[in-house]
Design a protein around this motif. Structure first.
Motif, mmCIF file in Angstrom:
data_model
loop_
_atom_site.group_PDB
_atom_site.id
_atom_site.type_symbol
_atom_site.label_atom_id
_atom_site.label_comp_id
_atom_site.label_asym_id
_atom_site.label_seq_id
_atom_site.Cartn_x
_atom_site.Cartn_y
_atom_site.Cartn_z
ATOM 1 N N ALA A 390 0.827 -1.211 0.000
ATOM 2 C CA ALA A 390 0.000 0.000 0.000
ATOM 3 C C ALA A 390 0.857 1.254 0.000
ATOM 4 N N GLU A 391 1.994 1.233 0.733
ATOM 5 C CA GLU A 391 2.842 2.416 0.820
ATOM 6 C C GLU A 391 3.398 2.801 -0.546
ATOM 7 N N THR A 392 3.937 1.807 -1.256
ATOM 8 C CA THR A 392 4.470 2.074 -2.597
ATOM 9 C C THR A 392 3.362 2.541 -3.533
ATOM 10 N N ALA A 393 2.199 1.882 -3.465
ATOM 11 C CA ALA A 393 1.071 2.247 -4.330
ATOM 12 C C ALA A 393 0.649 3.694 -4.110
ATOM 13 N N GLU A 394 0.533 4.080 -2.858
ATOM 14 C CA GLU A 394 0.056 5.443 -2.565
ATOM 15 C C GLU A 394 1.071 6.492 -2.984
ATOM 16 N N ILE A 395 2.368 6.233 -2.751
ATOM 17 C CA ILE A 395 3.399 7.194 -3.168
ATOM 18 C C ILE A 395 3.400 7.326 -4.695
ATOM 19 N N ALA A 396 3.287 6.181 -5.411
ATOM 20 C CA ALA A 396 3.281 6.209 -6.884
ATOM 21 C C ALA A 396 2.098 7.013 -7.401
ATOM 22 N N ILE A 397 0.914 6.788 -6.821
ATOM 23 C CA ILE A 397 -0.287 7.468 -7.286
ATOM 24 C C ILE A 397 -0.237 8.959 -6.956
ATOM 25 N N ARG A 398 0.247 9.305 -5.768
ATOM 26 C CA ARG A 398 0.364 10.726 -5.427
ATOM 27 C C ARG A 398 1.417 11.415 -6.304
ATOM 28 N N SER A 399 2.444 10.657 -6.716
ATOM 29 C CA SER A 399 3.442 11.207 -7.643
ATOM 30 C C SER A 399 2.794 11.540 -8.982
ATOM 31 N N ALA A 400 1.888 10.645 -9.419
ATOM 32 C CA ALA A 400 1.183 10.883 -10.686
ATOM 33 C C ALA A 400 0.277 12.101 -10.598
ATOM 34 N N LEU A 401 -0.265 12.360 -9.405
ATOM 35 C CA LEU A 401 -1.159 13.505 -9.212
ATOM 36 C C LEU A 401 -0.405 14.825 -9.086
ATOM 37 N N THR A 402 0.906 14.742 -8.853
ATOM 38 C CA THR A 402 1.696 15.969 -8.667
ATOM 39 C C THR A 402 2.612 16.245 -9.854
ATOM 40 N N GLY A 403 2.180 15.794 -11.049
ATOM 41 C CA GLY A 403 2.873 16.203 -12.267
ATOM 42 C C GLY A 403 3.876 15.236 -12.833
ATOM 43 N N HIS A 404 3.874 13.977 -12.381
ATOM 44 C CA HIS A 404 4.809 12.981 -12.912
ATOM 45 C C HIS A 404 4.053 11.924 -13.723
ATOM 46 N N LEU A 405 4.714 11.438 -14.768
ATOM 47 C CA LEU A 405 4.204 10.277 -15.502
ATOM 48 C C LEU A 405 4.835 9.042 -14.869
ATOM 49 N N VAL A 406 4.004 8.142 -14.338
ATOM 50 C CA VAL A 406 4.495 7.000 -13.556
ATOM 51 C C VAL A 406 4.129 5.687 -14.246
ATOM 52 N N PHE A 407 5.103 4.796 -14.350
ATOM 53 C CA PHE A 407 4.891 3.448 -14.885
ATOM 54 C C PHE A 407 5.133 2.447 -13.757
ATOM 55 N N SER A 408 4.329 1.379 -13.735
ATOM 56 C CA SER A 408 4.603 0.316 -12.765
ATOM 57 C C SER A 408 3.885 -0.964 -13.181
ATOM 58 N N THR A 409 4.136 -2.040 -12.418
ATOM 59 C CA THR A 409 3.512 -3.340 -12.694
ATOM 60 C C THR A 409 2.747 -3.832 -11.471
ATOM 61 N N LEU A 410 1.757 -4.677 -11.739
ATOM 62 C CA LEU A 410 0.980 -5.337 -10.694
ATOM 63 C C LEU A 410 0.752 -6.784 -11.093
ATOM 64 N N HIS A 411 0.634 -7.664 -10.114
ATOM 65 C CA HIS A 411 0.309 -9.061 -10.392
ATOM 66 C C HIS A 411 -1.207 -9.244 -10.291
ATOM 67 N N THR A 412 -1.895 -9.174 -11.433
ATOM 68 C CA THR A 412 -3.334 -9.444 -11.473
ATOM 69 C C THR A 412 -3.635 -10.258 -12.730
ATOM 70 N N ASN A 413 -4.800 -10.910 -12.738
ATOM 71 C CA ASN A 413 -5.154 -11.765 -13.874
ATOM 72 C C ASN A 413 -5.560 -10.973 -15.106
ATOM 73 N N ASP A 414 -6.180 -9.801 -14.912
ATOM 74 C CA ASP A 414 -6.635 -9.025 -16.060
ATOM 75 C C ASP A 414 -6.508 -7.543 -15.746
ATOM 76 N N SER A 415 -6.884 -6.713 -16.709
ATOM 77 C CA SER A 415 -6.713 -5.268 -16.552
ATOM 78 C C SER A 415 -7.646 -4.703 -15.488
ATOM 79 N N ALA A 416 -8.898 -5.143 -15.469
ATOM 80 C CA ALA A 416 -9.861 -4.628 -14.491
ATOM 81 C C ALA A 416 -9.446 -4.997 -13.065
ATOM 82 N N GLY A 417 -8.795 -6.144 -12.909
ATOM 83 C CA GLY A 417 -8.371 -6.593 -11.587
ATOM 84 C C GLY A 417 -7.354 -5.677 -10.939
ATOM 85 N N ALA A 418 -6.633 -4.872 -11.743
ATOM 86 C CA ALA A 418 -5.643 -3.947 -11.180
ATOM 87 C C ALA A 418 -6.312 -2.904 -10.301
ATOM 88 N N ILE A 419 -7.501 -2.487 -10.697
ATOM 89 C CA ILE A 419 -8.201 -1.441 -9.939
ATOM 90 C C ILE A 419 -8.623 -1.969 -8.576
#
Length: 563
Positions: A390-419
């Motif tokens: 959760a810590e990494t996820a929140e920092i990455a998302i807040r970085s995206a909200l403050t003017g950065h383009l952020v790329f990352s990976t998640l282990h999920t079965n499909d695209s909707a599962g990432a959300i």
């Protein structure tokens, strides 16, 4: 009078006048033989070239797979001479040495063979690829030959079980050469991983090729401890610790390529198991289309990646190529005007112009701590190797909200599962809705071998497999590989990706705010995207992969569609 090779091709109708003229122009610029030029241009097949050479030089052809190489004759010529000139002595009879070649008629080489062997020389013709493979078998240091040459049995070696004895044995030339040969053979076979697993009476040696494990002849069981110790010494691991998992790595050079070898050991009831991951540091990255994305979705991605901020996720199981996709995406947007930083575990490939940072959890340098530090380096684009908590996820998302383009990976079965995965981690729904731009889910399937691809009828097993994919009304043609030397009789050679691209829309953002399930999000998104299953079926009709491969990656174990 000997015919010219161009005349033979022209007379037989293999090439036309325009193709022959282009081949001659290429020959003038490259200095290669005309037949080789026409082959490289794609105007003739290797079979046509061999047939023409056989006619031109009036020599027989030979299948090296069906031909024995006499050990006595093999030693008549130095290995360096054989490799350099790509010739192979087969046998001798009545003062004549039979030599296989793919490039006949070189009088200088023939004279050297006469001087070295003291025999008259008779040439036979074979394909260049098979010749190289057989030369490697006969003259290179192979696992099979080393195993055959190992003297002594398990009884004598089994007593050498103290740490000192094993360390000494790990430094012996036999063990050193055997480990080197195992790694070298794996690289030649395009393996991504080497598995060395002990059992009660044997060792299993397997290479993962195109995502599938393939067993190869193993070393003797009594060498297991020495082999493990040798690998651990190379990877700077603790050879005295045999009862806890360990990680290490080392670099080697193979055919002028840098290869990073990631080593992991694991204790089992029969001794330590080792897995070596092979990463070619100098490998050329493929672009998004080469990875398997169609032009329409590449254009959609290009538009998304031009945005100044937001988060882009690549999802899928372990080994599905997520990081490679992110590398390709980053390379597609690189420019000197943008500062791009990555934090990875490990750094798999080196990207020119990109600052790449490896995490070191043992020293407290995690994705979360590294990401905080990266933000103080004034980046424009950030890649986080994986969102694990959760810590990494929140920092990455807040970085995206403050003017950065952020790329990352998640282990999920499909695209909707990432959300839903991000929500389950504890990330606020409004943060996800505001920052997420797209999710690309993917799988890897094996490509049908181009050398033995053949069309298969839509009946029997194919019909049952299509029915399992809810696609029995789909029209072919469909293909499969018959199996050949090029693909180790598997019918497959190389891999490509199956993708689904979930692009965020106002409707989807509203569903996220409502904490809708992944099923509901997928139901809304499916009308605007190609699913992994549909992408697989399309690639099957294009002859890229087979229906069994699509079935393997696009269905869950219960037979229900995953994507």
């Amino acid at each position: 009078m000997k015919k010219r090779i161009g005349e033979i091709f022209s007379t037989s109708g293999v090439v036309d006048a325009v193709q022959l003229e282009e081949g001659l122009r290429t020959q003038l610029s490259t200095g290669e033989r005309l037949g080789t030029c026409l082959l490289n241009l794609g105007y003739i097949t290797e079979e046509a070239l061999l047939k023409a050479l056989s006619e031109q030089f009036n020599i027989d052809r030979v299948d090296l797979k069906q031909t024995e190489v006499s050990p006595r004759v093999r030693d008549l010529l130095p290995p360096e001479f054989v490799r350099e000139n790509q010739i192979l002595p087969l046998n001798s009879q009545e003062g004549r040495l039979l030599v296989a070649t793919s490039n006949p008629g070189n009088s200088s080489i023939l004279e050297d063979i006469r001087l070295l062997s003291g025999l008259e020389v008779e040439e036979v013709l074979t394909s260049e690829k098979k010749l190289k493979e057989r030369i490697a078998e006969c003259y290179d240091l192979t696992v099979e030959r080393l195993v055959e040459d190992i003297e002594g049995g398990a009884e004598g070696e089994a007593q050498r079980d103290t740490l000192h004895d094993i360390e000494v044995m790990a430094s012996e030339p036999t063990v050193v050469n055997l480990v080197n040969a195992i790694i070298s053979a794996a690289l030649k076979e395009r393996a991504s991983d080497i598995h060395l697993v002990p059992f009660e009476g044997k060792i299993e040696l397997r290479y993962r090729i195109d995502g599938h494990l393939q067993e190869v002849p193993p070393p003797p069981r009594h060498l297991h401890a020495a082999l493990i110790s040798r690998i651990k010494i190379m990877a700077e691991m603790n050879i005295a610790e045999r009862f806890l998992p360990q990680d290490g790595h080392f670099q080697i050079r193979h055919d002028n390529r840098r290869v990073d070898v990631r080593v992991g050991s694991m204790p089992t009831i029969f001794g330590e198991s080792i897995v070596m991951r092979l990463l070619e540091k100098d490998a050329e990255l493929q672009n998004l289309e080469e990875l398997g994305l169609d032009s329409r979705r590449v254009d959609t991605l290009a538009n998304l990646l031009r945005k100044p901020h937001g988060i882009f996720l690549s999802t899928g199981p372990t080994g599905s190529g997520k990081t490679t996709t992110l590398y390709s995406a980053i390379r597609s947007i690189y420019s000197p005007e943008r500062k791009i930083l990555t934090i990875e575990d490990p750094v798999e490939y080196e990207l020119p112009g990109v600052g790449q940072i490896p995490v070191k959890p043992s020293r407290g340098f995690t994705f979360a701590t590294g990401l905080r530090a990266i933000l103080r380096q004034d980046p424009d684009v950030i890649m986080v190797g994986e969102i694990r908590d959760a810590e990494t996820a929140e920092i990455a998302i807040r970085s995206a909200l403050t003017g950065h383009l952020v790329f990352s990976t998640l282990h999920t079965n499909d695209s909707a599962g990432a959300i839903t995965r991000l929500i389950d981690m504890g990330v606020e729904a409004f943060l996800i809705s505001s920052s997420l731009e797209a999710v690309l889910a993917q799988r890897l399937v094996r490509r049908i071998c181009s050398s033995c691809k053949q069309e298969v009828p839509i009946e029997g097993e194919i019909l049952r497999e299509l029915d399992a994919l809810n696609a029995s009304d789909l029209q072919g043609p469909f293909y499969q590989g018959a199996g050949c030397d090029n693909c180790r009789d598997t019918g497959y050679h190389g891999r490509t990706g199956l993708f689904e691209l979930l692009e965020m829309t106002p409707e989807l953002r509203e569903l996220i705010l409502q904490r809708a399930s992944s099923t509901e999000i997928k139901r809304v998104a499916i009308s605007q995207m190609l699913s992994i299953r549909e992408d697989g079926l399309r690639k099957a009709t294009q002859g890229t992969t087979s229906i069994p491969e699509v079935l393997r990656v696009a269905m869950s174990s219960s037979g229900e569609e995953m994507s």
